[in-house]
Design a protein around this motif. Structure first.
Motif, short mmCIF file in Angstrom:
data_model
loop_
_atom_site.label_atom_id
_atom_site.label_comp_id
_atom_site.label_asym_id
_atom_site.label_seq_id
_atom_site.Cartn_x
_atom_site.Cartn_y
_atom_site.Cartn_z
N ARG A 9 0.88 -1.37 0.01
CA ARG A 9 -0.05 0.04 -0.13
C ARG A 9 0.99 1.12 0.20
N ALA A 10 2.00 1.01 0.52
CA ALA A 10 2.89 2.43 0.72
C ALA A 10 3.33 2.79 -0.56
N VAL A 11 3.60 1.88 -1.47
CA VAL A 11 4.30 2.47 -2.87
C VAL A 11 3.14 2.99 -3.82
N GLU A 12 1.96 2.82 -3.44
CA GLU A 12 1.05 3.78 -4.03
C GLU A 12 1.02 5.22 -4.39
N ALA A 13 0.51 5.69 -5.15
CA ALA A 13 0.56 7.07 -5.51
C ALA A 13 -0.40 7.84 -4.55
N GLU A 14 -0.19 9.00 -4.04
CA GLU A 14 -1.24 9.72 -3.37
C GLU A 14 -2.23 10.11 -3.98
N ARG A 15 -3.44 10.33 -2.99
CA ARG A 15 -4.55 10.70 -3.83
C ARG A 15 -4.82 12.05 -4.38
N SER A 16 -5.29 12.22 -5.53
CA SER A 16 -5.29 13.59 -6.24
C SER A 16 -6.64 14.26 -5.89
N TRP A 17 -7.50 13.15 -5.22
CA TRP A 17 -8.85 13.86 -4.61
C TRP A 17 -8.93 14.13 -3.12
N VAL A 18 -9.07 15.26 -2.55
CA VAL A 18 -9.08 15.54 -1.34
C VAL A 18 -10.32 15.98 -0.91
N PRO A 19 -11.11 15.30 0.32
CA PRO A 19 -12.05 15.64 0.76
C PRO A 19 -12.19 17.14 1.32
N THR A 20 -13.37 17.84 1.24
CA THR A 20 -13.70 18.90 2.00
C THR A 20 -13.85 19.06 3.16
N ASP A 21 -13.44 19.55 3.93
CA ASP A 21 -13.69 19.34 5.52
C ASP A 21 -14.39 18.02 6.05
N GLY A 22 -13.77 17.11 5.47
CA GLY A 22 -13.80 15.71 5.88
C GLY A 22 -14.91 15.08 5.13
N VAL A 23 -15.62 15.96 4.33
CA VAL A 23 -16.69 15.21 3.60
C VAL A 23 -16.20 14.76 2.27
N LEU A 24 -16.44 13.28 2.20
CA LEU A 24 -16.08 12.50 1.07
C LEU A 24 -17.19 12.67 -0.10
N LEU A 25 -18.55 12.41 -0.01
CA LEU A 25 -19.45 12.35 -0.76
C LEU A 25 -20.81 13.19 -0.55
N GLU A 26 -21.24 13.99 -1.63
CA GLU A 26 -22.40 14.76 -1.36
C GLU A 26 -23.43 14.43 -2.55
N VAL A 27 -24.57 13.94 -2.15
CA VAL A 27 -25.58 13.31 -3.03
C VAL A 27 -26.86 14.40 -3.12
N ASP A 28 -26.96 15.48 -3.96
CA ASP A 28 -27.94 16.55 -3.89
C ASP A 28 -28.99 16.55 -4.89
N VAL A 47 -33.23 12.53 -4.03
CA VAL A 47 -32.36 11.96 -2.90
C VAL A 47 -31.09 12.74 -2.58
N SER A 48 -31.00 13.19 -1.21
CA SER A 48 -29.94 13.93 -0.71
C SER A 48 -29.43 13.50 0.60
N PHE A 49 -28.03 13.11 0.39
CA PHE A 49 -27.29 12.80 1.77
C PHE A 49 -25.81 13.08 1.48
N ASP A 50 -24.77 12.95 2.78
CA ASP A 50 -23.56 13.28 2.75
C ASP A 50 -22.83 12.06 3.29
N LEU A 51 -21.59 12.08 3.08
CA LEU A 51 -20.82 10.84 3.60
C LEU A 51 -19.44 11.45 4.04
N ARG A 52 -18.99 11.19 5.35
CA ARG A 52 -17.56 11.68 5.83
C ARG A 52 -16.60 10.67 5.77
N GLU A 53 -15.26 11.02 6.01
CA GLU A 53 -14.27 10.03 6.30
C GLU A 53 -14.42 9.04 7.58
N GLY A 54 -14.41 7.78 7.31
CA GLY A 54 -14.44 7.14 8.20
C GLY A 54 -15.97 6.78 8.94
N GLU A 55 -16.91 7.27 8.42
CA GLU A 55 -18.13 7.11 8.65
C GLU A 55 -18.97 5.95 8.08
N THR A 56 -20.10 5.49 8.62
CA THR A 56 -20.91 4.44 8.17
C THR A 56 -22.33 4.81 8.12
#
Length: 365
Positions: A9-28, A47-56
């Motif tokens: 896992r350590a040799v993989e490239a860093e993410r180019s997508w960075v969450p905004t204030d911990g919010v990964l996904l926003e369905v609006d 349908v609207s909802f959001d999902l944060r890092e580490g959240e279920t």
């Protein structure tokens, strides 16, 4: 997690997508319809909802409520025709995926947002060994050669606790049990270290012991990688044990959302209340199970007013004549789309004992 797996896992490239204030996904206000010869089925209706890092986030509802279609729209794998996204946005790390070209969406699919499908036997290709199918992720997305990618597949199979992984890497899907096939699906979904994992009924048709093992595995992987997890299910027991928040869907809409313990202790939508009342309880031996009368609506002919009113024992004239209100905030993390949500709030708690027991169990873990 083994040391060798950490190193890979350590040799993989860093993410180019960075969450905004911990919010990964926003369905609006997502909207999806299916155009058929019989008519247009309005499968998703805002349908609207959001999902944060580490959240279920658990998405609940009967079959046909729109849970899986929502996941497919997020992933960009709707069959078109007949399915079409007709409105709304799906923002990943602030970028609307629905407005991006297919090349960008393909780069996100699997690497950033991955999915565990409901029927592993149908999702896996029956004519290729499981190791080859897992290794393909590394060949296509990471440019690895066959030998290195197959070694990665072995390590992933070991990580999802498949016995004799090195010997079984060349086995075919039909040579595994249902639980083992689901582990193969999980291995494929986490291969590229996604930020979001969507698990669509991951424990369907599995016995309760295997269900517990699969959910424990997902929890471990989520903790390791700080993934956001969307759990689509109709199993209220599974949800109570693993979810942080719940969104309840009916007729293509979210009718209630809340933190898990708050929702279990005091539902504020009649549909949620009916679902929770249908759970068998140890203190009600010999009694008939409560059931929600009627059937879910035909999505080509959704009733006027609130879609749930033909089945709702609390329905009044306003429910039949006026559309259900949009999700209203009733508390810090509580939303309901019912005209009489406040009245339900002061009613007798539906399943407070279950909520208390579940919370105590999770605190002990």
């Amino acid at each position: 997690m083994t040391e060798s797996f950490v190193e890979t896992r350590a040799v993989e490239a860093e993410r180019s997508w960075v969450p905004t204030d911990g919010v990964l996904l926003e369905v609006d206000q997502l909207q999806v319809e299916f155009r058929t010869k019989e008519g247009v089925a309005h499968a998703i209706n805002g349908v609207s909802f959001d999902l944060r890092e580490g959240e279920t986030l658990a998405i609940l509802g009967e079959s046909g409520s729109g849970k899986s279609v929502t996941a497919q729209a997020i992933m960009g794998i709707l069959d078109t025709p007949p399915g079409y996204v007709t409105g709304g946005e799906v923002r990943y790390c602030g970028t609307d995926l629905l407005s991006q070209d297919e090349e960008i969406r393909r780069s996100v699919r699997g690497a950033e947002i991955a999915m565990v499908f409901q029927d592993a036997l149908s999702a896996l290709n029956p004519v290729f060994p499981v190791g080859w199918q897992i290794a393909e992720m590394f060949r296509k997305h990471r440019g690895m050669n066959r030998a290195d990618s197959l070694e990665q597949a072995v390590r992933l199979m070991e990580r999802v606790q498949i016995p004799g992984a090195r010997q079984r890497v060349k086995a075919f899907p039909h040579q595994f049990s249902g639980g083992m096939r689901q582990r193969i699906m999980i291995a494929m979904s986490i291969a590229l270290d996604p930020a979001i994992l969507i698990a669509d009924e991951p424990t369907t048709a599995l016995d309760v012991t295997v269900q517990a093992q699969i959910m424990q595995l997902l929890a471990e992987l989520q903790a390791e990688r700080k993934m956001g997890l969307i759990l689509i299910t109709h199993d209220l027991g599974v949800v109570a044990d693993v979810a942080d928040r719940i969104a309840v869907m009916y007729a293509g809409k979210i009718v209630e959302s809340a933190e898990v313990f708050e929702l279990y202790a005091q539902p504020q939508h009649p549909y949620t209340k009916g679902l929770l009342e249908s759970i068998p309880r140890l203190d009600q031996k010999g009694q008939d199970l409560a059931a929600i009368g009627g059937l879910p609506p035909n999505l080509m002919h959704i009733p006027d007013g609130c879609a749930f009113h033909p089945r709702c024992k609390y329905a009044q004239d306003i429910c039949r004549e006026e559309p259900a209100p949009l999700l209203r905030q009733l508390g810090k993390s509580r939303h309901s789309a019912c005209h009489f949500a406040e009245d339900l709030a002061v009613a007798e708690p539906t399943n407070s004992e279950l909520a208390d027991t579940t919370q105590q169990g999770r605190e002990l873990r």
